[in-house]
Write an enzyme that holds these catalytic residues in place. Structure first.
Site, short mmCIF file in Angstrom:
data_model
loop_
_atom_site.label_atom_id
_atom_site.label_comp_id
_atom_site.label_asym_id
_atom_site.label_seq_id
_atom_site.Cartn_x
_atom_site.Cartn_y
_atom_site.Cartn_z
N CYS A 184 0.80 -1.21 0.00
CA CYS A 184 0.00 0.00 0.00
C CYS A 184 0.84 1.27 0.00
O CYS A 184 0.29 2.36 -0.06
CB CYS A 184 -0.91 0.00 1.23
SG CYS A 184 -0.02 0.01 2.78
N LYS A 204 2.22 4.87 5.21
CA LYS A 204 2.97 5.73 6.10
C LYS A 204 3.55 4.91 7.24
O LYS A 204 3.18 3.76 7.46
CB LYS A 204 2.05 6.79 6.70
CG LYS A 204 1.29 7.65 5.70
CD LYS A 204 0.34 8.55 6.47
CE LYS A 204 -0.49 9.41 5.53
NZ LYS A 204 -1.42 10.29 6.28
N ASP A 209 -3.84 16.63 11.72
CA ASP A 209 -4.65 17.00 10.56
C ASP A 209 -3.90 16.72 9.27
O ASP A 209 -2.74 16.31 9.27
CB ASP A 209 -5.08 18.47 10.64
CG ASP A 209 -6.51 18.68 10.18
OD1 ASP A 209 -6.91 18.05 9.18
OD2 ASP A 209 -7.23 19.46 10.83
N ASP A 210 -4.56 16.98 8.13
CA ASP A 210 -4.01 16.60 6.84
C ASP A 210 -2.90 17.54 6.37
O ASP A 210 -2.01 17.13 5.62
CB ASP A 210 -5.13 16.58 5.80
CG ASP A 210 -6.20 15.57 6.15
OD1 ASP A 210 -5.88 14.38 6.18
OD2 ASP A 210 -7.35 15.98 6.41
N ASP A 270 3.77 14.63 0.57
CA ASP A 270 3.56 13.19 0.67
C ASP A 270 4.36 12.51 -0.43
O ASP A 270 4.44 13.02 -1.55
CB ASP A 270 2.07 12.86 0.51
CG ASP A 270 1.69 11.61 1.31
OD1 ASP A 270 2.51 10.68 1.37
OD2 ASP A 270 0.57 11.58 1.85
N ASP A 277 -4.59 16.56 0.36
CA ASP A 277 -4.54 17.16 1.69
C ASP A 277 -5.01 18.61 1.68
O ASP A 277 -5.63 19.08 2.63
CB ASP A 277 -3.12 17.09 2.24
CG ASP A 277 -2.71 15.68 2.65
OD1 ASP A 277 -3.61 14.87 2.92
OD2 ASP A 277 -1.51 15.40 2.70
N GLY A 313 11.58 21.23 -7.69
CA GLY A 313 11.63 19.95 -7.00
C GLY A 313 13.04 19.61 -6.57
O GLY A 313 13.97 20.42 -6.70
N HIS A 314 13.20 18.39 -6.06
CA HIS A 314 14.52 17.91 -5.63
C HIS A 314 14.59 16.42 -5.90
O HIS A 314 13.61 15.69 -5.74
CB HIS A 314 14.74 18.19 -4.14
CG HIS A 314 16.11 17.82 -3.66
ND1 HIS A 314 17.24 18.52 -4.03
CD2 HIS A 314 16.53 16.82 -2.85
CE1 HIS A 314 18.31 17.96 -3.46
NE2 HIS A 314 17.89 16.92 -2.75
#
Length: 348
Positions: free
Chosen positions: A16, A19, A49-50, A67, A90, A138-139
């Protein structure tokens, strides 16, 4: 072609893309020093929270989240789409409008064909375009195990934040996507899904929560969260605890992906799902007649799930009708109650 490689086989955990489990995470976070108090921080770490929400002025607050995870499907383009939809979600859950995103890339650049990474980024880019989000950078790092995700920033009016802490007794609970994703994607990795089933679970994960979020904006929504790694009951538990109310969920009304129970009975249950169930001990009251498989399904770790919305009883049916009118797969699955504050009761 090299981009048909079984991406999920490159993940050491697979399944899945879960997390870190809630029990382990709470052990880590409880030993951290308290953050400096800031009156402009409207939503922070304390309510699980999200996303974080930070007030800029009386009209605007920033919504910030990130995420990323290992591949949960084999097609690189689909993986990019799912990762983007998951990260953006989120912001939708907080009632915000996503604006910008940053890619987070870990990829074995010397051992996998570069076209695979191109396809991952192309999938994410197309999903960002669908959401109206601008990629600003980005990275990337060279890593043995592929991982991908995004950091997303949005905005929301400070008075219109949809946190997971405002549910009130009498509210109805609406869920906008089926559960069982963790069990299904674990089965996918093990070659147990048909082609139609693969396409179905991929479509569910890659679908944006944009329409659901825009639809709920016009209603008396007291609380909202998106259902992801901690599962339906895990995120509902956070809502119950944060709101100081009880939650009642009717298991027969919860939408579940096809054949999930059959797969679970065959042993296809991800570790994250079992961890979620263990973490909820004492927080959920299951009926004696409910077997362990059905209990696991309600705790199943989800990637890019739907929104769980707490809406006033007077507007619940109308919101449900509007969601379905806009092709959102929504169901009323429960209600908020005065009894058993902070915990969940399951009924058939």
């Amino acid at each position: 072609m090299t981009n048909t490689i079984k991406l999920t086989s490159l993940s050491s955990k697979g399944g899945c893309g879960c997390k870190i489990g809630p029990a382990d995470l709470s052990q880590v976070l409880k030993n951290l020093p308290q953050a400096v108090a800031d009156p402009n921080l409207l939503v922070g770490l304390d309510t699980s929270d999200d996303a974080g929400v930070y007030k800029i002025n009386d009209e605007t607050a920033l919504v910030q989240t990130l995420d990323f995870f290992t591949p949960i499907v084999d097609d690189p383009y689909d993986f990019g789409q799912i990762a983007a939809a998951n990260a953006i979600s989120d912001v939708y859950a907080m009632g915000g409008t996503p604006l910008t995103a940053l890619n987070i890339v870990a990829f074995p650049i010397s051992t996998l064909d570069k076209s695979i990474l191109t396809d991952i980024l192309r999938g994410a880019g197309d999903k960002l375009k669908e959401a109206g989000v601008t990629l600003v950078g980005g990275h990337s790092i060279d890593d043995q195990e592929p991982k991908f995700g995004l950091a997303v920033t949005g905005t929301v009016h400070p008075d219109k934040v949809r946190a997971n802490t405002g549910a009130k007794p009498g509210d109805k609970l609406i869920l906008t996507k089926p559960i069982g994703v963790g069990i299904s994607t674990t089965a996918l990795k093990n070659g147990l899904l048909t082609e139609d089933e693969k396409q179905n679970v991929t479509k569910v994960m890659a679908t944006l929560n944009k329409q659901a979020a825009e639809t709920m904006a016009d209603f008396d929504v007291r609380a909202a969260t998106d259902v992801t790694g901690f599962g339906l009951l895990g995120h509902a538990s956070e809502m119950a605890a944060g709101s100081g109310a009880g939650i009642r969920i009717f298991s027969s009304r919860v939408p579940v992906l096809p054949r999930v129970r059959e797969l679970a009975e065959g042993g296809t249950i991800p570790g994250g799902t079992k961890n979620n169930f263990a973490h909820l001990e004492g927080k959920v009251m299951f009926p004696d007649a409910m077997d362990q498989i059905d209990r696991y399904i309600l705790c199943d770790a989800v990637t890019s799930g739907g929104l769980l919305i707490s809406v006033s009883e007077q507007e619940a049916d109308q919101l449900l009708a509007e969601l379905r009118k806009h092709d959102v797969d929504a169901y009323i699955i429960g209600e908020v109650v005065n009894e058993h504050s902070g915990t969940i009761s399951i009924q058939s």
